[in-house]
Enzyme design. Structure first.
Site, mmCIF file in Angstrom:
data_model
loop_
_atom_site.group_PDB
_atom_site.id
_atom_site.type_symbol
_atom_site.label_atom_id
_atom_site.label_comp_id
_atom_site.label_asym_id
_atom_site.label_seq_id
_atom_site.Cartn_x
_atom_site.Cartn_y
_atom_site.Cartn_z
ATOM 1 N N TYR B 236 37.681 32.713 39.758
ATOM 2 C CA TYR B 236 38.783 31.749 39.813
ATOM 3 C C TYR B 236 38.304 30.438 39.212
ATOM 4 O O TYR B 236 37.151 30.057 39.406
ATOM 5 C CB TYR B 236 39.198 31.491 41.257
ATOM 6 C CG TYR B 236 39.784 32.683 41.965
ATOM 7 C CD1 TYR B 236 38.977 33.712 42.399
ATOM 8 C CD2 TYR B 236 41.142 32.765 42.203
ATOM 9 C CE1 TYR B 236 39.512 34.809 43.053
ATOM 10 C CE2 TYR B 236 41.684 33.858 42.855
ATOM 11 C CZ TYR B 236 40.865 34.873 43.267
ATOM 12 O OH TYR B 236 41.404 35.954 43.911
ATOM 13 N N HIS B 244 45.078 31.204 40.320
ATOM 14 C CA HIS B 244 44.919 32.638 40.093
ATOM 15 C C HIS B 244 43.571 32.895 39.453
ATOM 16 O O HIS B 244 43.002 32.020 38.809
ATOM 17 C CB HIS B 244 46.012 33.137 39.166
ATOM 18 C CG HIS B 244 47.366 33.166 39.792
ATOM 19 N ND1 HIS B 244 47.665 34.010 40.826
ATOM 20 C CD2 HIS B 244 48.485 32.456 39.549
ATOM 21 C CE1 HIS B 244 48.919 33.822 41.178
ATOM 22 N NE2 HIS B 244 49.443 32.870 40.429
ATOM 23 N N LYS B 275 43.872 39.421 33.679
ATOM 24 C CA LYS B 275 42.583 38.742 33.711
ATOM 25 C C LYS B 275 41.808 39.251 32.518
ATOM 26 O O LYS B 275 42.000 40.388 32.101
ATOM 27 C CB LYS B 275 41.825 39.093 34.982
ATOM 28 C CG LYS B 275 42.588 38.717 36.217
ATOM 29 C CD LYS B 275 41.866 39.103 37.435
ATOM 30 C CE LYS B 275 42.758 39.015 38.664
ATOM 31 N NZ LYS B 275 44.052 38.387 38.499
#
Lengths: 554, 307
Positions: B236, B244, B275
């Site tokens: 993070y 997020h 991600k």
């Protein structure tokens, strides 16, 4: 059934109003627009959405603080940002979240209320160390109250019990055990004793006041013969205490309260230590208890009964098939699987197609008892009104607790041993031979066990949130759903069930036309899914190499 | 404040080989100042039948514990032997001090409890008043038939009672508690009990991904266990309360071959949850350019090209 995602009450329903994310990768992460997201996936909240949620570590405690009494279902997460943009608003929001967490977690467990409802536990770790539990009690647990004849109590784990409970009728309803058969002059006769996980769970949820004794058990719980005077005095003392605070000086004469930290220190240990529970088992235990399940330690495996010839459970169509199949082991090493010739019925064709021996589930399996970690540790029941700690039906789930970091996916031997340690649980009788129930049967299997995979530090997973599903298609089909702390269905499908299913489907729909399509193409498909998955051992009788793809046409 | 921050020593309890933190101040401290959020594992006493919010203790994984120990911000206490030695060899004075502490907490709990009770009572009485008002209007409208109903709230709700109830509640906050017995409490930590020298254990032996973890932490990234995304960590850009995760991180050895399929697998997994896949290794030969311990870290990021 809470293990099914569809039924899990914690699953957020289709209310994506505050969803900031979509599974659509073209929507760049830099524009977390709620409106676009809601428009894109209005009612398609799937596993990926749940994965998107960053987990309980990111749970916003502000919501908890605001709504202390509401159920988990109504607590929703707050909005998040992509990255720091250095504004004060952002810093304030973060600080608020942290402060809320601090405030919520700084709570001290208070045992208020009428004196008679308070449960107090005394730690006596060595009391039952030398206790030998009757061998005849072993193994009664899996029968539960269902066993006919004289009723036997579940195995007690008396040696493991380290906390004696004083008062607290509520706490002892589902937890703890009184050790029966004690002489009258023994102290603490008839008191409930808690297992370490039970005691720690109660302490943690604020239902038990754990005390460290300064005196022996004989003085705290005098034997009944001497009780008449002592208890009278004690009662008087307690009464006086309620009257005024003057008696408080004596309050700590027998012992003093322990902290949560001390409870962890005293009750958590390594696997196999007497009177301790390992942290991972405790975490799984408390997770299940929080969900409302009834959990008891599984009794140790009973001694193997003398080997009896395994009798088939029911004589069904499958057994009949089995007989047919086993009676025809002969296969050519090459050439078509189904010999060209005259076939008067499908039966003879199926018989020739049978490459794998049919699995016959037996009530008394022969595999050795399972070893840790793949052994049954807990019996789990769904919440039910009539469940009591002494009288209960056979468990709904058998649970093994496994550390994700120290163990791998079970080998076939481990899985088989684990499964064979559970009682045979065939599907419902009416499913047999019913084509519409084929998948239900396949899913159900013959035995089932839950494996709780505990990740040392990944405890924030909720039941449904992690949908990491490892599927092994094999002789046993293990479906590991890595859940919360994390409970996992290890679902077995013996390969031959699948074969059954195929046969059944073929029969039911008459799609099996030998001349036109060629049995072997069907057969090939069937066997590539089954044969490949089940490893080498099962296809041995077919011969070497690629025995399957032989069509009459080539 | 800064002085105390610098001197603070977090007590990491080692219980059966696992690392726990029980003190909420410590938890907040490592979160604020060391970028470690760790994982809450305990049952919340306020709401014990849910799994969404969990409470103390916090469990650290070995990397986090080692990082704190290396920074000299924490020590690792052997909880069992410390407790046992303290509990078995306790003398009168330490016991007295501990009990005094417990008693103080009990008094505080009592105060809080009384305040809460007074508040609730006041609220109920407010409601009753409103109800009685409504009833009275109804009674006046309907006449004599509704009289009994209109009477009943007045039994409980004469205006004098509110004064009586509120009076003691406010006085209890300042002076003696009411005459009910003090409620029992379970303190969260044993800090008052464990006054002696704590047996300190060696730092943990962390996983091989420690160097990557340390690198990410030193850059201000927060990490949580990344297993759910198929990696070692989810990374993070700040406190997960607010942000997020951006990356899914995996650690490799410097000379370790990375299978193309691994890159695809992790990359796909990461992309599916928006991600990027990050992997890194520590050089055994080159020193850290920033002057830290260990070798230079090289970190790469794989992103999916939408072709």
């Amino acid at each position: 059934m809470p293990l099914d995602d569809d039924d899990n009450p914690a699953l957020p329903g289709p209310q994506p109003t505050n969803k900031t994310t979509t599974t659509n990768t073209t929507t760049t992460t830099t524009t977390p627009g709620p409106s676009t997201a809601a428009a894109a996936v209005p009612d398609d909240l799937t596993a990926e959405d749940l994965i998107e949620d960053e987990g309980a570590a990111a749970q916003d405690f502000r919501l908890f603080r605001k709504t202390p009494g509401v159920s988990a279902q109504t607590i929703r997460k707050g909005e998040k940002d992509f990255e720091s943009h250095g504004t004060r608003a952002q810093a304030d929001a973060l600080e608020q979240s942290r402060a809320a967490m601090g405030e919520v977690l700084a709570y001290t467990r208070v045992h208020a209320g009428p004196q008679r409802n308070l449960a107090r536990g005394w730690v006596f770790q060595g009391w039952w160390a030398g206790f030998g539990e009757g061998e005849e009690e072993v193994g009664a647990g899996d029968g539960g109250g269902a066993g006919a004849g004289r009723e036997r109590k579940p195995y007690g784990f008396v040696r493991e019990r380290v906390v004696v409970l004083e008062g607290g009728s509520v706490a002892s309803m589902n937890l703890g055990r009184a050790v029966t058969g004690q002489a009258k002059d023994r102290p603490a006769r008839g008191k409930d004793w808690l297992l370490p996980e039970e005691a720690l769970y109660l302490v943690e949820r604020g239902s038990l006041d754990l005390w460290w004794p300064l005196k022996g058990l004989e003085e705290i719980f005098p034997p009944e013969t001497a009780a008449a005077t002592a208890t009278a005095g004690k009662e008087g003392g307690e009464g006086a205490k309620e009257e005024d605070g003057a008696a408080e000086a004596d309050e700590y004469e027998l012992g003093f309260p322990l902290s949560l930290q001390a409870a962890y220190a005293l009750l958590i240990g390594n696997d196999g230590e007497r009177g301790k529970v390992s942290l991972q088992k405790f975490q799984v235990y408390s997770n299940l208890k929080r969900c409302g399940y009834n959990v008891l330690r599984a009794p140790p495996a009973p001694k193997q009964p003398p080997a009896t010839p395994s009798t088939p459970i029911t004589t069904t169509l499958w057994q009949w098939f089995a007989n047919l199949l086993t009676s025809n082991p002969h296969h050519q090493p090459y050439g078509p699987l189904v010999q060209p010739g005259l076939h008067r019925s499908y039966a003879s064709i199926y018989r020739q197609m049978a490459l794998l021996p049919l699995h016959q589930p037996s009530a008394t399996p022969s595999s050795p008892p399972p070893k840790d970690p793949f052994a049954i540790h807990y019996h789990v029941w769904k919440a039910a009104q009539k469940w009591t700690k002494l009288r209960h039906p056979p468990p709904d789930f058998q649970l093994a607790v496994v550390d994700a970091q120290e163990s791998a996916v079970p080998t076939l031997e481990e899985a088989t041993a684990l499964l064979d340690a559970t009682p045979l649980a065939p599907g419902r009788a009416e499913w047999a031979g019913h084509p519409g129930r084929m998948y239900a049967r396949l899913k159900h299997g013959h035995r089932h066990v839950l494996v709780a995979v505990s990740f040392a530090e990944v405890y924030e997973y909720s039941w449904l949130r992690s949908k990491d599903t490892v599927k092994l298609v094999g002789a046993a089909n293990l479906q590991l759903q890595l859940l919360g702390s994390s409970c996992v269905t290890l679902d077995t499908l013996h390969h031959t069930d699948a074969v059954d299913g195929m046969f059944q489907m073929a029969q039911a729909e008459s799609i099996w036309d030998v001349e036109k399509t060629g049995v072997c193409s069907h057969n090939a498909r069937r066997n590539t899914t089954i044969g490949k998955a089940s490893g080498q051992s099962e296809v041995d009788n077919v011969g070497e190499g690629e025995p399957i793809l032989r069509s009459p046409h080539n | 404040m800064p002085a105390t921050v610098a001197e603070r020593q977090v007590r990491i309890s080692c219980v059966a080989g696992r690392y726990l933190v029980f003190d909420i101040d410590d938890v907040l401290y490592i979160r604020r100042h060391h970028g470690i959020c760790a994982v809450l594992t305990g049952t919340m006493p306020q709401n014990p039948t849910q799994n969404l919010f969990l409470g103390l203790p916090v469990e650290l994984h070995a990397e986090e514990a080692k990082l704190l120990v290396d920074r000299k911000a924490a020590y690792i206490a052997d909880e069992l032997s410390d407790h046992l030695s303290q509990l078995t060899t306790m003398d009168e004075t330490t016991r007295g001090a501990y009990l005094q502490h417990v008693k103080q907490q009990r008094r505080n709990a009592k105060l809080a409890f009384d305040e809460e009770k007074a508040k609730v009572q006041a609220m109920h009485q407010g409601k009753r008043k409103a109800a009685s008002k409504a009833n009275k209007t109804a009674a006046s409208l309907e006449g004599a038939s509704a009289a009994p109903e209109g009477e009943s709230p007045s039994l409980f709700d004469p205006p004098t009672t509110t004064g009586v109830v509120a009076g003691p509640a406010t006085t209890t906050t300042t002076t003696t508690p009411s005459k009910e017995a003090l409620p029992a409490i379970t303190p969260t930590t044993s800090s008052a009990l464990l006054s002696g020298a704590t047996p300190v254990l060696d730092g943990p032996i962390p996983a091989s991904s420690y160097s990557l973890y340390k690198y990410l932490n030193s850059r201000g990234y927060y990490t949580t266990p990344g297993l759910r995304f198929g990696g070692d960590y989810s990374v993070y850009p700040g406190d997960p309360f607010r942000y997020h995760a951006h990356y899914l991180a995996n650690s490799y050895g410097w000379d370790e071959q990375i299978g193309m399929l691994d890159v695809v697998t992790s990359g796909r997994l990461g992309t599916a949850v928006k991600k990027s896949f990050l992997f890194g290794a520590e050089s055994p030969s080159k020193p850290d350019p920033d002057g830290g311990e260990g070798g230079e870290m090289r970190v790469f990021c794989v992103e999916w090209a939408g072709m």
